[in-house]
Design a protein around this motif. Sequence first.
Motif, PDB file in Angstrom:
ATOM      1  N   GLN A 176       0.836  -1.106   0.008  1.00 49.76           N
ATOM      2  CA  GLN A 176       0.061  -0.082  -0.070  1.00 49.76           C
ATOM      3  C   GLN A 176       0.765   1.182   0.055  1.00 49.76           C
ATOM      4  O   GLN A 176       0.423   2.134  -0.568  1.00 49.76           O
ATOM      5  N   GLU A 179       2.220   1.614  -3.633  1.00 48.52           N
ATOM      6  CA  GLU A 179       1.044   2.169  -4.581  1.00 48.52           C
ATOM      7  C   GLU A 179       0.677   3.411  -4.292  1.00 48.52           C
ATOM      8  O   GLU A 179       0.611   4.243  -5.095  1.00 48.52           O
ATOM      9  N   HIS A 180       0.824   3.952  -3.153  1.00 48.23           N
ATOM     10  CA  HIS A 180       0.590   5.383  -2.748  1.00 48.23           C
ATOM     11  C   HIS A 180       1.651   6.205  -3.306  1.00 48.23           C
ATOM     12  O   HIS A 180       1.233   7.288  -3.868  1.00 48.23           O
ATOM     13  N   LEU A 182       3.678   5.626  -5.860  1.00 45.47           N
ATOM     14  CA  LEU A 182       3.464   5.394  -7.385  1.00 45.47           C
ATOM     15  C   LEU A 182       2.254   6.125  -7.862  1.00 45.47           C
ATOM     16  O   LEU A 182       2.556   6.776  -8.932  1.00 45.47           O
ATOM     17  N   SER A 183       1.193   6.215  -7.164  1.00 39.05           N
ATOM     18  CA  SER A 183       0.047   7.024  -7.678  1.00 39.05           C
ATOM     19  C   SER A 183       0.256   8.589  -7.494  1.00 39.05           C
ATOM     20  O   SER A 183      -0.360   9.135  -8.342  1.00 39.05           O
ATOM     21  N   LEU A 184       1.248   8.868  -6.762  1.00 37.30           N
ATOM     22  CA  LEU A 184       1.361  10.300  -6.538  1.00 37.30           C
ATOM     23  C   LEU A 184       2.404  10.687  -7.929  1.00 37.30           C
ATOM     24  O   LEU A 184       2.476  12.066  -8.094  1.00 37.30           O
ATOM     25  N   GLY A 185       3.078   9.652  -8.256  1.00 32.48           N
ATOM     26  CA  GLY A 185       3.811  10.236  -9.705  1.00 32.48           C
ATOM     27  C   GLY A 185       5.223   9.810  -9.622  1.00 32.48           C
ATOM     28  O   GLY A 185       6.220  10.003 -10.061  1.00 32.48           O
ATOM     29  N   HIS A 187       8.809   7.780  -9.270  1.00 38.45           N
ATOM     30  CA  HIS A 187       9.408   6.589 -10.250  1.00 38.45           C
ATOM     31  C   HIS A 187      10.884   6.701  -9.719  1.00 38.45           C
ATOM     32  O   HIS A 187      11.396   5.354  -9.955  1.00 38.45           O
ATOM     33  N   ALA A 232       3.716  -1.685 -11.450  1.00 34.59           N
ATOM     34  CA  ALA A 232       3.597  -0.052 -12.280  1.00 34.59           C
ATOM     35  C   ALA A 232       4.522   0.061 -13.360  1.00 34.59           C
ATOM     36  O   ALA A 232       4.742   1.392 -13.770  1.00 34.59           O
ATOM     37  N   PRO A 355       3.144  14.936  -4.509  1.00 35.54           N
ATOM     38  CA  PRO A 355       3.546  14.367  -5.923  1.00 35.54           C
ATOM     39  C   PRO A 355       4.967  15.036  -5.899  1.00 35.54           C
ATOM     40  O   PRO A 355       5.429  16.143  -5.179  1.00 35.54           O
TER      41      PRO A 355
END
Length: 358
Positions: A176, A179-180, A182-185, A187, A232, A355
Amino acid sequence: MDRPSRTRPPATLASLAAELGVSRTTVSNAYNRPDQLSPQLRSRVMEAARRMGYPGPDPMARSLRTRKAGAVGLLLAEQASYAIRDPGAVAFLEGLTLECDEAQVGLLLVPARPGSEDIAGVTRAAVDGFVVYSMPDDDPHLTAALARPVPSVICDQPSISGTDSVGIDDKAAIRQVAEHLLSLGHHRIGVICMRLGRARMDGPVPIERQQSARYHVQRNRLLGLRDACNAAGVAWDRIPVVERFEHTVEAGQSAAAEVLALDPGITALIATSDVLALGAITELTRRHQRVPEDVSVTGFDGVKTAVDFGLTTVEQPVVDKGRNAGRMLLSPARKAAGRRIVLPTRFLPGRTTAPPRH
């Protein structure tokens, strides 16, 4: 010629009973089963014992007679001081001692220092069972504890078939976190982790060592991060992972510095514990890098200091782990080993993630 002075023989349970005109069982109950006596009678027994210098029933003799030590052994892969200074260990100890208090049994710390091969402390421990707290799977102290003819419960690690255990799903819980981010951008991510084996190692962790880690919790947390990144499209083998043998804020600080040396352009730093994460934030602050504007930071555990700070983390019920481990071990109804309790966790997004700047 002076006559030799006669010393009064030491008081015994029998002589105390004779002095009071009661049975030996009555005297024994005053110490071991006080609820069986009236408060007045127990006070009379204890006052006479004090006057005669009777120290109470011999605990070793009682142990031999009942085949019970009246204590639980807590086996941990650290020095004993770790149990009172590490926030996770302190919380676990709180839960375990609550159960011991309710069962009216004592608790014996059985430290197994990293790298030590001396198992005498385990084999000689006068305990009725062991709670094993977060051990590597190749530790000889663990092997010695499981070989004793007493029950054992393992907390967190390792996972051993046929042995009672309590823990969480570390792999799913830390996924989790990844994924948090990665979802913010994010890498370009770096990772700092706790020790992976008994031998002291500090530095970058190759894939092979990650996959063969003797500490199953750390191995599973790294696997959870790997799976999330690969899903991802972020190549896990490009992410710097740095290990620290010691679990301190200072270790987290030096590990963060090493990750930043390996990849100065990272925008997020994942620590597999809150303690290491707080150290990472200390290092970033020292470098005048803002959290989360320049680098996001996450932890794991949900210790009070981290939650109060606002760290993005995973909260696990550590006190409940201790209570469940104690309950499993001390349950009078326990019949078969091999039970497994998996406790829930909770992802806590905090103020240390945002982000990345573009």
